[in-house]
Design a protein around this motif. Structure first.
Motif, short mmCIF file in Angstrom:
data_model
loop_
_atom_site.label_atom_id
_atom_site.label_comp_id
_atom_site.label_asym_id
_atom_site.label_seq_id
_atom_site.Cartn_x
_atom_site.Cartn_y
_atom_site.Cartn_z
N ALA A 22 12.10 -9.92 4.82
CA ALA A 22 11.39 -8.80 4.19
C ALA A 22 11.60 -8.80 2.69
O ALA A 22 10.68 -8.50 1.91
CB ALA A 22 11.85 -7.48 4.80
N GLY A 23 12.81 -9.14 2.26
CA GLY A 23 13.10 -9.20 0.84
C GLY A 23 12.35 -10.30 0.11
O GLY A 23 12.16 -10.22 -1.11
N ILE A 24 11.93 -11.32 0.82
CA ILE A 24 11.13 -12.40 0.22
C ILE A 24 9.64 -12.06 0.29
O ILE A 24 8.89 -12.34 -0.65
CB ILE A 24 11.43 -13.74 0.92
N LEU A 25 9.21 -11.43 1.37
CA LEU A 25 7.79 -11.08 1.51
C LEU A 25 7.37 -9.99 0.53
O LEU A 25 6.23 -9.98 0.06
CB LEU A 25 7.50 -10.63 2.94
N THR A 86 12.59 2.32 3.28
CA THR A 86 11.69 2.62 2.16
C THR A 86 10.64 1.54 2.01
O THR A 86 9.45 1.84 1.81
CB THR A 86 12.51 2.76 0.85
N LEU A 87 11.04 0.29 2.12
CA LEU A 87 10.09 -0.81 2.04
C LEU A 87 9.07 -0.72 3.18
O LEU A 87 7.87 -0.92 2.96
CB LEU A 87 10.82 -2.15 2.08
N PHE A 88 9.53 -0.41 4.36
CA PHE A 88 8.62 -0.22 5.49
C PHE A 88 7.60 0.87 5.19
O PHE A 88 6.40 0.70 5.39
CB PHE A 88 9.40 0.12 6.77
N GLY A 89 8.09 2.01 4.70
CA GLY A 89 7.20 3.14 4.42
C GLY A 89 6.20 2.82 3.32
O GLY A 89 5.02 3.18 3.43
N LEU A 90 6.65 2.13 2.28
CA LEU A 90 5.74 1.77 1.19
C LEU A 90 4.65 0.81 1.67
O LEU A 90 3.47 0.99 1.32
CB LEU A 90 6.52 1.12 0.05
N ILE A 132 -2.70 -7.04 1.90
CA ILE A 132 -2.68 -6.33 3.19
C ILE A 132 -1.94 -7.16 4.24
O ILE A 132 -1.09 -6.64 4.98
CB ILE A 132 -4.11 -6.01 3.66
N ILE A 133 -2.25 -8.42 4.31
CA ILE A 133 -1.59 -9.29 5.30
C ILE A 133 -0.08 -9.33 5.04
O ILE A 133 0.73 -9.16 5.97
CB ILE A 133 -2.20 -10.71 5.26
N THR A 138 5.54 -7.58 5.95
CA THR A 138 6.73 -7.01 5.31
C THR A 138 7.16 -5.74 6.02
O THR A 138 8.36 -5.52 6.24
CB THR A 138 6.46 -6.73 3.82
N ALA A 139 6.21 -4.89 6.38
CA ALA A 139 6.54 -3.64 7.07
C ALA A 139 7.21 -3.93 8.42
O ALA A 139 8.20 -3.29 8.78
CB ALA A 139 5.28 -2.80 7.27
#
Length: 155
Positions: A22-25, A86-90, A132-133, A138-139
């Motif tokens: 996730a930190g890379i995406l 937070t990253l998921f929510g964003l 979007i993809i 990432t989410a």
């Protein structure tokens, strides 16, 4: 006589593999947002007179969203659970905003918005489709990182 304190209880951390992915995406999605914003800067520079409201909105929101994604991605990469949520929510908010918010605000039919997003016929639609993809991926990985906790005794 007081009992000697035991070993410190390890703090929960985000899952290492999912947090790293996730930190890379997140920065990759941020690069796509900067691409989208730069495309709108070029459109605004080529326009006669003042740029349109949607062009200014695209420029500002693209840069601000990219910065926020990079910050949340950094906290996720550092395996901080609140950063991963937070990253998921964003990312989830960004996907919903593009599919639902933008058509509602600008009066674009939903079908036309989806057709524009995934047509890959222009630079801005390509950048937004890739955003979007990457935001969906990432989410998903950020939610996995935040919900599958691990406990490090070293940190």
């Amino acid at each position: 006589m007081a009992a000697a304190p035991g070993p410190a209880r390890p703090k929960p951390r985000a899952n290492a593999v999912a947090a790293m992915i996730a930190g890379i995406l997140a920065p990759l999605a941020a690069v796509m947002l900067v691409w989208f914003a730069l495309y709108n800067v070029i459109v605004a520079a080529e326009a006669d007179g003042r740029p349109s409201g949607i062009t200014v909105q695209n420029m500002v929101s693209g840069i601000v969203s990219a910065v926020v994604l990079v910050i949340a991605g950094g906290f996720t990469f550092a395996r901080r659970i609140p950063g991963a949520w937070t990253l998921f929510g964003l990312c989830a908010f960004h996907v919903v905003a593009v599919f639902v918010g933008a058509p509602l605000v600008w009066g674009t039919p939903f079908g036309a918005q989806v057709k524009w997003l995934f047509s890959f016929d222009d630079s801005d639609s390509t950048a937004m489709a890739l955003t979007i993809i990457l935001a969906v991926l990432t989410a998903i990985t950020a939610a996995i990182a935040a919900s599958v906790k691990s406990y490090d005794t070293k940190n």
